[in-house]
Scaffold this motif. Structure first.
Motif, PDB file in Angstrom:
ATOM      1  N   ASP A 117      30.093 -28.314 -59.678  1.00  0.00           N
ATOM      2  CA  ASP A 117      30.476 -26.913 -59.884  1.00  0.00           C
ATOM      3  C   ASP A 117      31.316 -26.758 -61.143  1.00  0.00           C
ATOM      4  O   ASP A 117      31.198 -25.761 -61.865  1.00  0.00           O
ATOM      5  N   GLY A 118      32.189 -27.734 -61.402  1.00  0.00           N
ATOM      6  CA  GLY A 118      33.018 -27.669 -62.594  1.00  0.00           C
ATOM      7  C   GLY A 118      32.209 -27.727 -63.867  1.00  0.00           C
ATOM      8  O   GLY A 118      32.522 -27.041 -64.857  1.00  0.00           O
ATOM      9  N   ILE A 119      31.160 -28.534 -63.872  1.00  0.00           N
ATOM     10  CA  ILE A 119      30.286 -28.605 -65.043  1.00  0.00           C
ATOM     11  C   ILE A 119      29.593 -27.269 -65.262  1.00  0.00           C
ATOM     12  O   ILE A 119      29.479 -26.789 -66.397  1.00  0.00           O
ATOM     13  N   ARG A 120      29.141 -26.649 -64.170  1.00  0.00           N
ATOM     14  CA  ARG A 120      28.509 -25.332 -64.300  1.00  0.00           C
ATOM     15  C   ARG A 120      29.497 -24.310 -64.851  1.00  0.00           C
ATOM     16  O   ARG A 120      29.143 -23.466 -65.691  1.00  0.00           O
ATOM     17  N   LEU A 121      30.732 -24.353 -64.382  1.00  0.00           N
ATOM     18  CA  LEU A 121      31.747 -23.416 -64.865  1.00  0.00           C
ATOM     19  C   LEU A 121      31.986 -23.579 -66.358  1.00  0.00           C
ATOM     20  O   LEU A 121      32.146 -22.595 -67.085  1.00  0.00           O
ATOM     21  N   ALA A 122      32.018 -24.818 -66.833  1.00  0.00           N
ATOM     22  CA  ALA A 122      32.213 -25.056 -68.255  1.00  0.00           C
ATOM     23  C   ALA A 122      31.062 -24.457 -69.062  1.00  0.00           C
ATOM     24  O   ALA A 122      31.278 -23.818 -70.101  1.00  0.00           O
ATOM     25  N   ALA A 123      29.830 -24.642 -68.579  1.00  0.00           N
ATOM     26  CA  ALA A 123      28.672 -24.080 -69.274  1.00  0.00           C
ATOM     27  C   ALA A 123      28.699 -22.557 -69.247  1.00  0.00           C
ATOM     28  O   ALA A 123      28.413 -21.898 -70.255  1.00  0.00           O
ATOM     29  N   GLU A 124      29.060 -21.999 -68.106  1.00  0.00           N
ATOM     30  CA  GLU A 124      29.129 -20.544 -67.988  1.00  0.00           C
ATOM     31  C   GLU A 124      30.232 -19.953 -68.853  1.00  0.00           C
ATOM     32  O   GLU A 124      30.169 -18.779 -69.243  1.00  0.00           O
ATOM     33  N   ALA A 125      31.237 -20.765 -69.174  1.00  0.00           N
ATOM     34  CA  ALA A 125      32.329 -20.312 -70.032  1.00  0.00           C
ATOM     35  C   ALA A 125      31.954 -20.361 -71.506  1.00  0.00           C
ATOM     36  O   ALA A 125      32.773 -20.051 -72.373  1.00  0.00           O
ATOM     37  N   GLY A 126      30.717 -20.760 -71.811  1.00  0.00           N
ATOM     38  CA  GLY A 126      30.249 -20.784 -73.187  1.00  0.00           C
ATOM     39  C   GLY A 126      30.439 -22.106 -73.893  1.00  0.00           C
ATOM     40  O   GLY A 126      30.258 -22.198 -75.114  1.00  0.00           O
ATOM     41  N   MET A 127      30.786 -23.150 -73.131  1.00  0.00           N
ATOM     42  CA  MET A 127      30.974 -24.462 -73.726  1.00  0.00           C
ATOM     43  C   MET A 127      29.686 -25.275 -73.661  1.00  0.00           C
ATOM     44  O   MET A 127      28.922 -25.152 -72.707  1.00  0.00           O
ATOM     45  N   GLU A 128      29.462 -26.103 -74.656  1.00  0.00           N
ATOM     46  CA  GLU A 128      28.313 -27.008 -74.625  1.00  0.00           C
ATOM     47  C   GLU A 128      28.634 -28.174 -73.703  1.00  0.00           C
ATOM     48  O   GLU A 128      29.719 -28.750 -73.772  1.00  0.00           O
ATOM     49  N   VAL A 129      27.698 -28.526 -72.850  1.00  0.00           N
ATOM     50  CA  VAL A 129      27.828 -29.695 -71.989  1.00  0.00           C
ATOM     51  C   VAL A 129      26.921 -30.786 -72.534  1.00  0.00           C
ATOM     52  O   VAL A 129      25.707 -30.594 -72.693  1.00  0.00           O
ATOM     53  N   GLY A 130      27.507 -31.939 -72.835  1.00  0.00           N
ATOM     54  CA  GLY A 130      26.744 -33.084 -73.304  1.00  0.00           C
ATOM     55  C   GLY A 130      26.941 -34.260 -72.369  1.00  0.00           C
ATOM     56  O   GLY A 130      27.803 -34.243 -71.487  1.00  0.00           O
ATOM     57  N   SER A 131      26.152 -35.299 -72.572  1.00  0.00           N
ATOM     58  CA  SER A 131      26.233 -36.478 -71.718  1.00  0.00           C
ATOM     59  C   SER A 131      27.138 -37.542 -72.325  1.00  0.00           C
ATOM     60  O   SER A 131      27.135 -37.780 -73.539  1.00  0.00           O
ATOM     61  N   HIS A 132      27.896 -38.204 -71.447  1.00  0.00           N
ATOM     62  CA  HIS A 132      28.722 -39.355 -71.819  1.00  0.00           C
ATOM     63  C   HIS A 132      28.206 -40.599 -71.097  1.00  0.00           C
ATOM     64  O   HIS A 132      28.943 -41.548 -70.842  1.00  0.00           O
ATOM     65  N   GLY A 133      26.892 -40.531 -70.761  1.00  0.00           N
ATOM     66  CA  GLY A 133      26.311 -41.561 -69.919  1.00  0.00           C
ATOM     67  C   GLY A 133      26.528 -41.223 -68.455  1.00  0.00           C
ATOM     68  O   GLY A 133      26.959 -40.129 -68.109  1.00  0.00           O
ATOM     69  N   LEU A 134      26.215 -42.161 -67.581  1.00  0.00           N
ATOM     70  CA  LEU A 134      26.390 -41.941 -66.147  1.00  0.00           C
ATOM     71  C   LEU A 134      27.776 -42.326 -65.654  1.00  0.00           C
ATOM     72  O   LEU A 134      28.440 -41.560 -64.968  1.00  0.00           O
ATOM     73  N   ARG A 135      28.240 -43.524 -66.058  1.00  0.00           N
ATOM     74  CA  ARG A 135      29.448 -44.067 -65.429  1.00  0.00           C
ATOM     75  C   ARG A 135      30.485 -44.607 -66.411  1.00  0.00           C
ATOM     76  O   ARG A 135      31.428 -45.273 -66.019  1.00  0.00           O
ATOM     77  N   HIS A 136      30.320 -44.325 -67.692  1.00  0.00           N
ATOM     78  CA  HIS A 136      31.271 -44.751 -68.725  1.00  0.00           C
ATOM     79  C   HIS A 136      31.301 -46.279 -68.843  1.00  0.00           C
ATOM     80  O   HIS A 136      32.308 -46.938 -68.542  1.00  0.00           O
ATOM     81  N   ILE A 137      30.200 -46.830 -69.316  1.00  0.00           N
ATOM     82  CA  ILE A 137      30.122 -48.270 -69.556  1.00  0.00           C
ATOM     83  C   ILE A 137      29.779 -48.516 -71.028  1.00  0.00           C
ATOM     84  O   ILE A 137      29.287 -47.624 -71.723  1.00  0.00           O
TER      85      ILE A 137
END
Length: 239
Positions: free
Chosen positions: A109-129
Motif C-alpha cells: 500500500d505504501g508503494i501505491r501511495l508513493a506512486a499516487e503522490a506523483g513519485m516515480e517508483v523504481g526497483s532496487h532488486g528484490l532483497r537488497h543483495i
C-alpha cells in the motif's frame, strides 16, 4: 542520492537525513533556480535538450518514512523524486544494515501511495543483495521478477533500476537491460558510466549549503560524465 528521512539516532552508515535538513537542502535548490525531479523526468527532459536546471532526486531502499517525511516536503517545493523499493521485503526492515538501527520498509500500500503522490517508483532488486555475486537465476529474479511485481503493484510501467550497494559489472548491466528497464543508477561506476550506470552524489545530514554547493560544482570532476544517449527501448517481438 538519499535514503531515509527521519530524526537521527544511531546512524553508522549515514543513511539518514532529518526532515529539517532535507527541507533546507530542497530550499537550497529552489534558491538557485534548480528543480528536483524524478530520474524518469530528468532523462526525458535531457533527451529533449531542456534538462539544464533539473536535479534528479533519488531515495534508495524504500523506507516507510519516504511517504511520511519526504513526500510532504517534496510537494511543498513542487518537486518530485524517484524511490527505489524492494518488493521482496514488503513491510520488512533493513536487515542488510547490521549492526545498525532497524528501519521499516514500504508495504504494498505504501508503494501505491508513493506512486499516487506523483513519485516515480523504481526497483532496487528484490532483497537488497550484491548482484555481482548472484548466480544467473537469482540475478534474473532480482531484476526481471522485481520489475514484474512492482508493475503489478503500481499498475504502471517500471523503467528505473538501482543497484544495491552501488555494485555493478557488465553482466549485471546486461541483466537489467534484458529485464526491460530503460535506465539504471549506481554511485560511482567509473568506466561503466552510462545510461545503465548513472553516477550519483550522496547527500546526508552533514550537507550544509556550503557542502551542497561544493558537491554540485565538483560533481563533473569527481564523476565521469554521462554522454548523451536516447532512452533505451527494449527490442519488441515482431508479430
Amino acid at each position: 542520492m538519499y535514503h531515509s528521512v527521519a530524526d537521527r539516532t544511531d546512524d553508522p552508515y549515514q543513511v539518514t537525513v532529518s526532515p529539517g535538513r532535507l527541507e533546507r537542502q530542497l530550499g537550497w535548490l529552489r534558491r538557485r533556480g534548480l528543480a528536483g525531479v524524478s530520474m524518469a523526468q530528468l532523462l526525458r527532459a535531457r533527451a529533449e535538450g531542456r534538462g539544464a536546471r533539473l536535479v534528479g532526486l533519488t531515495f534508495d531502499d524504500g523506507y516507510a518514512d519516504f511517504n511520511e517525511a519526504a513526500v510532504p516536503l517534496l510537494h511543498r517545493y513542487g518537486f518530485t523524486a524517484t524511490v527505489y523499493v524492494l518488493p521482496g521485503r514488503l513491510g520488512g526492515e533493513n536487515e542488510w544494515d547490521s549492526p545498525g538501527p532497524r528501519k521499516s520498509l514500504l508495504t504494498e500500500d505504501g508503494i501505491r501511495l508513493a506512486a499516487e503522490a506523483g513519485m516515480e517508483v523504481g526497483s532496487h532488486g528484490l532483497r537488497h543483495i550484491d548482484l555481482t555475486a548472484a548466480d544467473d537465476e537469482t540475478l534474473a529474479a532480482e531484476t526481471a521478477r522485481s520489475r514484474a511485481l512492482l508493475q503489478d503493484i503500481t499498475g504502471t510501467e517500471v523503467t528505473g533500476f538501482c543497484y544495491p550497494y552501488g555494485t555493478v559489472d557488465e553482466r549485471v548491466i546486461g541483466a537489467v537491460r534484458d529485464a526491460g528497464y530503460t535506465y539504471a543508477v549506481g554511485i560511482d561506476p567509473g568506466p561503466l558510466t552510462g545510461l545503465f550506470a548513472l553516477p550519483r552524489i550522496h547527500v546526508g545530514e552533514n550537507d550544509t549549503d556550503l557542502r551542497l554547493h561544493l558537491k554540485w560544482r565538483l560533481h563533473r570532476w569527481r564523476r565521469q560524465p554521462v554522454p548523451y544517449a536516447a532512452p533505451y527501448e527494449p527490442e519488441r517481438a515482431r508479430p
